[in-house]
Enzyme design. Structure first.
Site, PDB file in Angstrom:
ATOM      1  N   HIS A 129     -19.421 -33.695  79.139  1.00 42.99           N
ATOM      2  CA  HIS A 129     -20.924 -34.382  79.413  1.00 42.99           C
ATOM      3  C   HIS A 129     -20.962 -32.687  79.889  1.00 42.99           C
ATOM      4  O   HIS A 129     -21.421 -32.542  81.415  1.00 42.99           O
ATOM      5  CB  HIS A 129     -20.664 -34.987  80.428  1.00 42.99           C
ATOM      6  CG  HIS A 129     -21.916 -35.885  80.230  1.00 42.99           C
ATOM      7  ND1 HIS A 129     -22.649 -35.554  79.601  1.00 42.99           N
ATOM      8  CD2 HIS A 129     -22.489 -37.086  80.194  1.00 42.99           C
ATOM      9  CE1 HIS A 129     -24.437 -36.475  79.330  1.00 42.99           C
ATOM     10  NE2 HIS A 129     -24.033 -37.287  79.941  1.00 42.99           N
ATOM     11  N   CYS A 259     -24.602 -40.330  88.096  1.00 46.76           N
ATOM     12  CA  CYS A 259     -25.281 -39.363  85.822  1.00 46.76           C
ATOM     13  C   CYS A 259     -25.816 -40.769  85.765  1.00 46.76           C
ATOM     14  O   CYS A 259     -26.853 -40.312  84.550  1.00 46.76           O
ATOM     15  CB  CYS A 259     -24.372 -39.092  85.397  1.00 46.76           C
ATOM     16  SG  CYS A 259     -23.048 -40.431  84.529  1.00 46.76           S
TER      17      CYS A 259
END
Length: 302
Positions: A129, A259
């Site tokens: 990510h 996140c």
């Protein structure tokens, strides 16, 4: 940089350059200074995994940079009906200036890069990510002034976030301590990279990992696509929660990052989340500027 596929591909200089440009673009946006670096450029955004922040931040970012974002659901593409990813890459390369893809397998992102002729950006895979971690690094540097020598602690699953944070933080000369259950360790490729650094440690004791940390980070215990494992994971991750006890051994001014979306009461308590919500949502905002910097680096004038 030809693509942004995973943090392992970036050098320290690459990351620093992206963060510096992100800071500049954020300043310009806040002060009404136009930066239409991508006027006339198009970005295809392939979503095989749904998202709030990734879709909105990339669409808004391309608009602010003067370009055109195109949302491409897998339901709307032949790739969703079995067309080989190699053929999709060849076709879209003739229409677009770049592709952002949010999907499951890292191999699909790699195949787009290998078979297309335009930049590919990994918006998320099960392995990596990178855009999220660039935003984390931007936010930490913004709050702390520098990254060099800071300690980052990640508590939870050895998933795409742990993988990318380990690599990104070590490349920026940070100390890295991660805590996870023995059956949920990060990728072998990431561990092979990390064990070369004396500043890296891995444990199954969250308190040990958090001791003296400047920033403590977590993510959900069951990511998208792991819903059937949720009950098993809740049992495995008991004790791997950011709470007041964990924060008591971190530095008094330690940051918390997540996140999002967060499951309050699981990987983080509601109390800790709310106390650090400004930092968490500053990072969500910085996704926009970090991704704009990546777009300019990859799609802008060479």
């Amino acid at each position: 940089m030809k693509h942004l596929l995973k943090m392992l591909d970036l050098t320290t200089e690459d990351i620093t350059s992206i963060l510096n440009l992100a800071d500049q673009l954020k300043y310009e946006q806040k002060h009404g200074i136009e930066h239409r670096h991508l006027a006339g450029k198009t970005l295809g955004m392939i979503f095989e995994k749904a998202s709030t922040r990734t879709r909105v931040s990339f669409e808004v970012g391309m608009y602010q940079l003067g370009g055109l974002p195109l949302f491409l659901s897998s339901n709307d593409l032949q790739i969703g009906r079995g067309e080989p990813v190699e053929d999709t890459a060849r076709v879209l390369s003739r229409y677009l200036d770049g592709i952002m893809i949010r999907t499951f397998k890292q191999s699909e992102v790699d195949a787009l890069a290998q078979n297309g002729t335009i930049p590919i950006i990994n918006g998320l895979t099960d392995f990596a990510h990178p855009c999220q971690v660039l935003a984390d690094l931007m936010t930490i540097r913004e709050k702390k002034g520098s990254l060099d020598g800071l300690k980052m602690c990640f508590i939870g699953d050895g998933n795409n976030m742990m993988n990318s944070l380990i690599v990104g933080c070590l490349k920026m000369k940070m100390e890295v301590a991660v805590a996870c259950p023995n059956d949920y360790k990060p990728s072998a490729a990431v561990l092979d990279f990390a064990v070369q650094h004396p500043a890296f440690s891995i444990t199954n004791d969250p308190k040990e990992a958090a001791r003296g940390a400047d920033v403590v980070i977590t993510d959900v215990w069951a990511s998208m696509g792991q819903e059937e494992e949720a009950q098993k994971r809740r049992a495995a991750f008991q004790g791997f929660q950011i709470n007041d006890e964990i924060m008591s051994v971190a530095k008094p001014d330690a940051m918390v990052q997540h996140c999002l979306p967060a499951h309050r009461g699981e990987e983080i308590t509601a109390e800790v989340f709310e106390k650090h919500s400004a930092e968490i949502f500053d990072e969500a905002e910085n996704r926009l500027h970090a991704q704009k910097a990546v777009l300019v680096k990859l799609l802008g004038k060479k």
